[in-house]
Enzyme design. Structure first.
Site, short mmCIF file in Angstrom:
data_model
loop_
_atom_site.label_atom_id
_atom_site.label_comp_id
_atom_site.label_asym_id
_atom_site.label_seq_id
_atom_site.Cartn_x
_atom_site.Cartn_y
_atom_site.Cartn_z
N CYS A 2 0.57 -1.62 0.32
CA CYS A 2 -0.35 -0.37 0.26
C CYS A 2 1.25 1.24 -0.18
CB CYS A 2 -0.58 0.43 1.33
SG CYS A 2 -1.21 -1.43 1.41
N ARG A 27 1.25 2.12 -6.49
CA ARG A 27 1.51 0.96 -4.97
C ARG A 27 0.46 0.00 -4.62
NH1 ARG A 27 6.51 1.80 -1.96
NH2 ARG A 27 5.47 0.46 -0.93
N TRP A 76 -3.62 -1.84 -1.65
CA TRP A 76 -3.81 -2.70 -2.28
C TRP A 76 -4.44 -4.42 -1.48
CZ3 TRP A 76 -1.40 -7.80 -2.23
CH2 TRP A 76 -1.22 -8.74 -3.81
N ASN A 102 0.82 -0.91 5.96
CA ASN A 102 1.69 -1.17 4.97
C ASN A 102 1.96 -3.18 4.94
OD1 ASN A 102 2.47 -2.18 2.04
ND2 ASN A 102 4.48 -0.88 2.33
N GLY A 103 1.84 -3.39 5.03
CA GLY A 103 2.48 -4.88 5.04
C GLY A 103 0.88 -5.81 5.77
N GLU A 485 10.59 -11.48 -20.69
CA GLU A 485 10.04 -10.45 -20.89
C GLU A 485 8.68 -9.57 -21.71
OE1 GLU A 485 9.62 -5.69 -19.52
OE2 GLU A 485 9.78 -7.89 -18.00
N LYS A 489 5.04 -8.63 -19.93
CA LYS A 489 4.47 -7.32 -20.63
C LYS A 489 3.00 -8.16 -21.01
CE LYS A 489 7.26 -5.17 -18.95
NZ LYS A 489 7.52 -6.01 -17.74
N GLU A 492 0.76 -9.42 -18.09
CA GLU A 492 0.52 -8.01 -17.10
C GLU A 492 -0.78 -7.35 -17.73
OE1 GLU A 492 4.57 -6.83 -14.70
OE2 GLU A 492 4.26 -6.96 -16.36
N HIS A 508 11.11 -29.73 -29.08
CA HIS A 508 10.86 -30.63 -27.32
C HIS A 508 9.49 -30.82 -26.67
CE1 HIS A 508 14.98 -31.62 -27.16
NE2 HIS A 508 15.27 -30.24 -27.42
N LYS A 611 2.62 -2.26 -8.26
CA LYS A 611 4.00 -1.02 -8.26
C LYS A 611 5.27 -2.24 -7.07
CE LYS A 611 6.97 -0.22 -10.67
NZ LYS A 611 7.56 -0.40 -12.93
#
Length: 616
Positions: A2, A27, A76, A102-103, A485, A489, A492, A508, A611
């Site tokens: 957060c 965040r 969050w 936060n946490g 990568e 992206k 996401e 394979h 983030k």
């Protein structure tokens, strides 16, 4: 994960809190709230589920009395869904005390049971409200907010940054941190707290970084920092090197669009000041020659995009230092009892410097005697302070959740580290090193050329592919982590299936996924610099094209061998093999952004993500 902000001073706090929260919304953005102590000494609070704009609209429609002491939060969700009731702040002591967090408080259930047994009631499903009620109980016993705070944090387990204020003590905000970020902003007759400097950079660039298990009390007149036992501690001052405008869109349609456009600057700024007479010398690492000369193994630890940067960096580190390198996901590292020694160098990579999985892995490595270097983009962050040395990237603030410019800056920092260590160990010929430095210094202009020549082209076919349900990415050598990568992206921010593969793995198993019309991006190495690899990749293209794949090749300017087999070719300038990834990833970032935009999605704040990942 957060965002938190606190303020004490002469100015009305609401606008300061809301401005700080807008800079911290990356965040967490499933709810937001503020609490203020008004001019009459009463504590008022407003919180709403949804993005910060919902709270702003609510405050505009139903004004909250303003004051000069306040705390704000953007969430969050961890404990309890994104509802008005679960949003922060949480109140206690007859609604005279406000707390934000936060946490994750790991022993909240045990504490809640204790408080329920004493007759306390709860209005949310959160672990945070448990801390608030506990603090209210302790404050009633002592009448001293700082002393009560010290008693409470000693009982909490897990990761937390807590901020609290009480209407009995206007002009005072108290904060504490354990395994979660908190920084102090120093003003004139006013002071700030934030989960990072973005919370207050609009008002001051003078900051203090507080350490693990420390408590801070801010008033308009000053700042006091103690450990959890109440003993005064020294705090580390620093100056924020970017201004508030760097964290604003500046006319761009999204932060991601702005940050992709800044990729050339991110690379150039990370190189700046670290090249002397054609050789890499990293000032932050001076005095550590003996450390680097004595290592016999390197372990790179990171998560997500940073881990892919680590995989790219592995090739250069091994080539230029002749030291074996492993790349591991930080959240797996410490749980498998890895073999470490004082001759092991653990290199951590984190944009925020607060990634909890990576932080705990760094602590684990140090406890077992390994040396640690962090690559980080954020001043005052925890991971650099927990490491033996730090190489800062200088990408500037990255606000969009999906990392772009920080990724290319991380690769650049790894290359600089490899050249620095290689020089110290004598494992790379100075003439060869000078050639690599010359190539690296040319990268920013080449990225700018990709943006100029290919952005409109990529955005156009991204719009054509807006209804695509699956995209695959292939690469070899340093192109393989770029494929990973590119897939990440797209996942996401577009919410579609995407996978990256080493191109040689096709036969394979993954080739079974190829069907007519399947879009496949292929990172094609230079035929002039990597002739053998180029032939292999062209063969892979032929294999998937024969099965109906739609091939989008990312290839060097002048590479005509791919033309008969590719439906689209995205051109990048000629570069030596290690520097191709810094160019090839740019169209992949543009493509992900373009496809998500075409689908009408929020590219800056994708669902379920934040983030800065400050919980394990």
């Amino acid at each position: 994960m957060c965002g938190i902000v606190g303020y004490v001073g002469p100015r009305p706090s609401q606008s300061i809190l809301l401005s700080g929260l807008s800079r911290l919304e990356y965040r967490g953005y499933d709810s937001a709230g503020i609490a203020v102590i008004d001019a009459d000494g009463a504590l008022g609070m407003r919180k709403r589920a949804g993005k910060l704009a919902v709270l702003r609209d609510d405050l505009a429609a139903h004004a909250l009395a303003d004051g000069t002491t306040g705390i704000g939060h953007t969430r969050w969700a961890t404990h309890g869904g994104p509802t008005d009731a679960n949003a922060h702040p949480h109140l206690a002591d007859d609604d005279r005390l406000a707390v934000i967090h936060n946490g994750i408080i790991e022993n909240f259930a045990e504490l809640k049971a204790e408080l329920l047994a004493e007759g306390y009631a709860f209005r949310s499903e959160t672990d945070t409200e448990v801390a608030a009620v506990l603090l209210g109980r302790e404050y009633r016993a002592s009448g001293d907010l700082v002393a009560a705070f010290r008693t409470v944090v000693a009982r909490l387990e897990g990761a937390f940054t807590l901020l609290a204020m009480h209407q009995d003590a206007p002009g005072l905000v108290v904060g504490a941190r354990r395994n979660s970020p908190l920084v102090i902003g120093l003003g004139e007759g006013e002071n700030f707290l934030g989960s990072d400097v973005a919370a207050f950079v609009e008002h001051t660039r003078n900051a203090l970084a507080i350490g693990q298990d420390e408590i801070v009390a801010i008033t308009p007149e000053g700042v006091s920092v103690t450990d959890f036992d109440g003993e005064p501690v020294e705090v580390e001052p620093f100056e924020v090197v970017w201004d508030a405008a760097a964290a604003e869109k500046g006319g761009w349609p999204s932060f991601m669009a702005k940050e992709v456009s800044e990729e050339p600057d991110a690379v150039a700024n990370t190189i700046r000041g670290r090249v002397r007479d054609g050789a890499v010398v990293i000032p932050e690492l001076e005095g550590l020659d003996e450390l680097f000369q004595g290592i016999d193994r390197i372990v790179v630890i990171a998560c997500g995009t940073a881990a892919y940067a680590g995989q790219v960096g592995k090739y250069a580190l091994e080539q230029w230092t002749r030291i074996p390198v492993d790349v591991e996901l930080a959240h797996e590292f410490r749980y498998r009892d890895p073999v470490l020694s004082p001759r092991t160098l653990v290199v951590s990579i984190s944009q925020s410097g607060e990634t909890m999985d990576t932080l705990m892995a760094v602590k684990y490595a140090r406890e077992r005697g390994a040396k640690t270097v962090s690559i980080c983009n954020t001043q005052g962050a925890t991971i650099p302070r927990e490491s033996d040395a730090i190489v800062y990237t200088h990408a500037g603030p990255e606000v969009a959740v999906a990392s772009t410019k920080a990724f290319v800056a991380q690769i650049t920092a790894l290359y600089l580290l490899a050249l620095h260590v290689g020089r110290l160990r004598g494992s790379i010929d100075p003439a060869v090193a000078a050639e690599q430095v010359h190539e690296l210094e040319a990268v920013p202009a080449k990225i700018a050329r990709v943006l100029e020549k290919e952005q409109a082209h990529v955005e156009q076919f991204a719009r054509w592919m807006a209804d695509t349900h699956s995209v695959l990415f292939l690469g070899r050598h340093v192109g393989y982590p770029i494929a990973l990568e590119g897939a990440l992206k797209l996942k996401e921010i577009s919410y579609i299936h995407a996978e990256g593969f080493a191109a040689g793995e096709l036969k394979h198993g993954p080739i079974a996924l190829i069907e007519p019309g399947q879009p496949v991006f292929v990172i094609v190495p230079s035929p002039r610099e990597s002739a053998e690899l180029h032939k292999k990749v062209v063969s892979n293209i032929q294999e998937i094209r024969a099965r109906g794949a739609r091939v989008i090749a990312v290839a060097e300017e002048g590479d005509v061998a791919v033309l008969p087999f590719a439906d689209e070719v995205l051109r990048i300038p000629l570069a030596a093999p290690f520097f191709e990834p810094l160019l090839a990833v740019v169209p992949l970032h543009i493509f992900a952004m373009g496809l998500a935009t075409a689908k009408g999605l929020d590219v800056d704040q994708p669902r379920n993500l934040a983030k800065s990942v400050t919980v394990e």
